[in-house]
Scaffold this active site. Structure first.
Site, short mmCIF file in Angstrom:
data_model
loop_
_atom_site.label_atom_id
_atom_site.label_comp_id
_atom_site.label_asym_id
_atom_site.label_seq_id
_atom_site.Cartn_x
_atom_site.Cartn_y
_atom_site.Cartn_z
N GLY A 103 28.82 -21.00 56.33
CA GLY A 103 28.48 -22.21 55.97
C GLY A 103 27.83 -23.05 56.97
N SER A 105 24.74 -22.81 56.86
CA SER A 105 23.07 -23.03 56.53
C SER A 105 22.17 -22.19 57.05
CB SER A 105 22.47 -24.45 56.42
OG SER A 105 23.21 -25.19 55.71
N SER A 106 22.60 -20.79 57.30
CA SER A 106 21.46 -19.70 57.67
C SER A 106 20.45 -19.82 56.43
CB SER A 106 22.34 -18.43 57.73
OG SER A 106 22.97 -18.09 56.56
N ASP A 147 20.94 -29.70 53.79
CA ASP A 147 20.90 -28.78 54.75
C ASP A 147 19.31 -28.63 55.24
OD1 ASP A 147 23.32 -28.37 53.60
OD2 ASP A 147 22.71 -26.74 52.71
C1 GLA Z 1 25.51 -26.95 49.93
C2 GLA Z 1 24.24 -27.37 49.39
C3 GLA Z 1 24.32 -28.97 49.79
C4 GLA Z 1 25.32 -29.58 49.91
C5 GLA Z 1 26.84 -29.10 50.18
C6 GLA Z 1 27.82 -29.87 49.68
O1 GLA Z 1 25.64 -26.74 51.31
O2 GLA Z 1 23.17 -26.71 49.62
O3 GLA Z 1 23.11 -29.58 49.37
O4 GLA Z 1 25.64 -30.15 48.44
O5 GLA Z 1 26.76 -27.79 49.48
O6 GLA Z 1 27.95 -31.03 50.43
#
Ligand code: GLA
Length: 336
Positions: A103, A105-106, A147
């Site tokens: 969670g 954002s790799s 992200d």
């Molecule tokens: C993922 C998506 C983001 C965002 C989040 C929830 O990380 O890539 O764009 O929508 O979920 O906030």
């Protein structure tokens, strides 16, 4: 041969979950952990290995079916190359100190590092938009821009107040007494892809009834007949109010109020948006019972993944990874 070295950070979202795809305001921060791509120009082909994943990614440019590239991690790179119509290739190695699938954002970090390494230039919003398009091409998931924009536009020591309609970024300082930690639930995010698209569609349906959720008030929610859609919309409307609360509390140095809003966000994601899991709920409650913890909630899309914990600096948490707010992505080209 000239050398290219691109680095892009992961991100943790402090608050503002599932509102970027509504054009709402989010508050993520880029973190010190990230992904590096080191390479050299290589004609019209991309050839990459990874220090963490098996196999070699190889594809020719221009690439038009990034979703078929093998091994699968190469799809994020190919997606970005396809989105930007890249023709100049690269040969190199990818290395990351981001936990994968936790969670943080790799995937966005890999997309942004690839964008910079592949020579994509422009203002942060432009680079982030191409990286986001790359993710959608690679995975089919219609993600928002949070992200990638957090990874491009990070500012050390600051969270980023991002307006996902105007794509403006405003740094908000993290008070010195507080720190963010991330605890991995260990739950694989199995439903993340199908569940994410479904939640987006539900928000679209709610907007057909009452217009853009980012402009709606809680009073407007009565205009949505379906109780499930009304709950989905209530999450978005109340979450946006919590983002404003947290921005004001950070500016006032009120770290207790920040924590309370994060915990309220978890309850809303659990009860109204229904993207939590029993494991995440139990982890949040356990963390909230520990001294020094001021707030906790699931982070990112949900359906598994990690919990973001807002705590007093110096708090020791089992399995807690301290994440400090870092600067944004960068690239260095060394001439031969
Ligand atoms: C993922 C998506 C983001 C965002 C989040 C929830 O990380 O890539 O764009 O929508 O979920 O906030």
């Amino acid at each position: 041969m000239s050398r290219i070295e691109a680095w892009a950070p992961g991100r943790v979202n402090l608050i503002g979950e599932h509102v970027d795809h509504r054009g709402g305001v989010v508050l993520p921060m880029a973190i010190e952990q990230g992904t590096t791509l080191v390479g050299e120009p290589a004609g019209d082909a991309v050839e990459l290995t990874s220090t963490a994943m098996p196999g070699t990614v190889r594809f020719d440019l221009p690439v038009d079916r990034p979703e078929l590239v093998q091994p699968a991690w190469g799809r994020y790179v190919a997606g970005v190359a396809a989105a930007a119509g890249v023709r100049q290739g690269i040969r190199g190695v990818v290395h990351s100190d981001l936990p994968i699938g936790a969670g943080l954002s790799s995937s966005a970090a890999l997309e942004v590092a690839a964008a910079l390494a592949l020579g994509i230039e422009g203002d942060p919003a432009t680079v982030a938009a191409l990286a986001r398009d790359g993710e959608e091409r690679a995975t089919g998931v219609p993600c928002g821009i949070m992200d990638q924009l957090a990874s491009v536009a990070g500012v050390a020591g600051h969270a980023l107040r991002i307006d996902c309609t105007t794509l403006t970024v405003e740094p908000v300082a993290i008070p010195p007494g507080a720190v963010v930690q991330v605890v991995d639930s260990g739950e694989h995010r199995r439903l993340a892809e199908s569940g994410y698209a479904r939640r987006r569609a539900e928000c679209d349906a709610a907007e057909e009834a009452i217009g853009p959720l980012r402009l709606a008030t809680t009073a407007d929610l009565a205009g949505i007949d379906d109780p499930v859609l009304r709950r989905r919309a209530r999450h978005v409307v109340t979450e946006l109010a919590r983002v404003d609360t947290v921005v004001a509390a950070l500016r006032a140095g009120d770290i207790v109020a920040v924590g309370e809003a994060l915990t309220a966000s978890h309850r809303s994601l659990r009860d109204d948006f229904e993207v939590s899991t029993p494991g995440l709920d139990a982890l949040v409650e356990d963390l909230l019972s520990r001294p020094g913890v001021l707030g906790a909630r699931l982070v990112g899309a949900g359906f598994g993944g990690s919990v973001v914990v807002w705590c007093r600096r110096g708090t020791d948490l089992p399995g807690g990874l301290v994440v400090e707010a870092a600067g944004g992505a960068r690239v260095r080209r060394t001439p031969p």
